[in-house]
Design an enzyme around this catalytic site. Sequence first.
Site, PDB file in Angstrom:
ATOM      1  CB  THR A  52      -0.997   0.073   1.174  1.00  0.00           C
ATOM      2  OG1 THR A  52      -1.512   1.405   1.260  1.00  0.00           O
ATOM      3  CG2 THR A  52      -0.336  -0.230   2.503  1.00  0.00           C
ATOM      4  CG  ASP A  59      -2.891   5.019   1.508  1.00  0.00           C
ATOM      5  OD1 ASP A  59      -2.504   5.979   0.804  1.00  0.00           O
ATOM      6  OD2 ASP A  59      -4.007   4.495   1.386  1.00  0.00           O
TER       7      ASP A  59
END
Lengths: 408, 408
Positions: B138, B140
């Site tokens: 990810t 993020d």
Amino acid sequence: MSAGGDKILVAQGGGPTAVINQSLVGVALEARRFAQVAHVYGARHGVRGIIDEDFVDLSQETSHNLELVANTPSSALGSTRDKPDVRYCQEIFKVLQAHQIGHFLYIGGNDSSDTVRIVSLEAQKAGYPLRCLHIPKTIDNDLVGNDHTPGFPSAARFVAQAFAGANLDNAALPGVYVGVVMGRHAGFLTAASVLGKKFPDDGPHLVYLPERTFVLAQFLAEVKEVYARFGRCVIAVSEGIHDASGTPIASLLAKNLEHDAHGNVQLSGNGALADLLCEEIKSQLKIKRVRGDTFGYLQRSFSGCVSDVDQREAREVGEKAVQFALRGAGDGSVAIQRTGAYAVDYALLPLDAVAGKTRVMEDAFITPNGTGVTDAFHAYLRPLLGAGLPDAFRLRHHPVAKLLHPGR
Amino acid sequence: MSAGGDKILVAQGGGPTAVINQSLVGVALEARRFAQVAHVYGARHGVRGIIDEDFVDLSQETSHNLELVANTPSSALGSTRDKPDVRYCQEIFKVLQAHQIGHFLYIGGNDSSDTVRIVSLEAQKAGYPLRCLHIPKTIDNDLVGNDHTPGFPSAARFVAQAFAGANLDNAALPGVYVGVVMGRHAGFLTAASVLGKKFPDDGPHLVYLPERTFVLAQFLAEVKEVYARFGRCVIAVSEGIHDASGTPIASLLAKNLEHDAHGNVQLSGNGALADLLCEEIKSQLKIKRVRGDTFGYLQRSFSGCVSDVDQREAREVGEKAVQFALRGAGDGSVAIQRTGAYAVDYALLPLDAVAGKTRVMEDAFITPNGTGVTDAFHAYLRPLLGAGLPDAFRLRHHPVAKLLHPGR
């Protein structure tokens, strides 16, 4: 010219590029080869810095640091958006006289070439021996008389790489993707979006250029057709798209929202066009996954995406400007001319052949339907992008037989 | 497990990254070292492809093509946004049973790890011997138990390079620049914007993270202060900024326009936040040159901006997942753990230690005033960005004396 030796003044105008400092350093280093040159001054923030007498002495820079600055994007001297009129140019001329500048070299686009033209006329009128040279620079690639302009190839490379990635992203999570690219009048940079295509179903599938009239209904029909065929659609749009009357599409779409949707929000230089086009696709075509990006400043100043061909040529136009100036070629605008596949040479064009004129994409570069580019454009642009362009690879398709629902 | 040998099923979920195919190829190639593995299947478009029995046989790929696919960004198998519930996972389990899959490896973020957790429980309930492994991915960086997650370093590198360029552009043409970065809940990617800073006056000067409450009046005061000090201001903003009640700032600002400014226009995943913040700065601070960019999809799929450290680690988490699966380590989530400056090792965490949980930035990474990051964050992130990060150089200041207006 002056008793203490010649003085060269160099400045950078307009939007920064990834290689504009190559031209600056080309000037500074090439000037060192001429014994009669005492100083190379740089004006900070373009013509604004000339008016303000805000000069730095580039002769005191080390060649080592100059080489490092050459590889740094954006304008190391600073830039300006000032567009001088005759009076402003007279002020420039006064300062050049006061500092006994013998050579004025201005790196920039259309507006900068026009400034050089007016300053040259003022010097002639005053009988002051000033050599005035324009050194080309613009990511828009819209200077006439040039095969292409320094800065464009690196920006084009960014756009090609961005769409190559966006296409892969869109293939993984299918939907519609709209990418808005810089270029108000000339579509070269938007057209560069196709250079990362490899497989027949790769996007961008549709390209909308300011050289063609944009018709919303037709656009929606074209998106619908591509989406039906591939289950997805990647679209490259120039910020400059307009209707038949020349009205920007962003203004028209904002009105379609039936209220003054964007209030004070300006309709250019922001994300409005991408967002408005995405809304039209969602609401008219009932497609759920629609995403838009506006490339904005990333495409001209991203640190770490540059064409080696562009670097080399940007350096050379700076060097050539000094050679033209000091070897008595007269005033003019340095231009890149293609002499082979791929090779270039540099010419000195009259200033009024370049100044204030805008080149747009040749018809031969745009497909008859207006939503794509021709092989001629690929052949034109590919060598400019330089070495080491990323390449995309796919898994080959080896399907496994279905066991639960063999018929599906 | 089956008579013809073990079968591994691998899939990719959620948003693509620059290195997610490294993990896929890590699985496919590492599995070839185990004699008991008959086939590595790939499900197309994540869990959706499992339900649809849309499998390809990666065992028929050449290792050469796999290596090339590994270096291609985005999910080569395709991805999905489907977030399976228990019933969906039961369907997944049925297909795995039908194909006699012995090992299920899913590359993804939070949602994907939760899918793996539920499928693992279903297999246990049915007494079916299935190894379930989650492979982290990810941009993020919001998976708990991981020092960082594959995909984040390359996206962080893009953001750092983008702001390094934007800062140079802003220095050349001074004004205010707002760049909006992905990350709804975790500010790691927005914080990465500072990694390209070099000189004391370099931007981004202000960083706004979702870990802190955004107060518009305070924001405007901070921008005003920086602008007064440097004559310019570069700002990094997370798309996830919100007020004390958790309401997204884009919604609040749209309301401030006193009419339903954006009509049907959605307020996330587009350019609205950047444009609205720019409008506030223009109208409240009376600054003329204010520009905003929304990095959008470029930051996760740009072709040609990748961290070599990220590539290596993404490959290794794939390899380790196969080793954990085939050497009987049990079900779990592969996690990156830092063991040196800089070195990592890989652990297998229980699925319920990772699934459905969200990591945000540690307080130690954020400056007390909330608008910057600490040295600890620099030390944390720098080694992840890898080799060859572009560096910016400046002309040194050698001023020339003014002649016309010496006093200015």
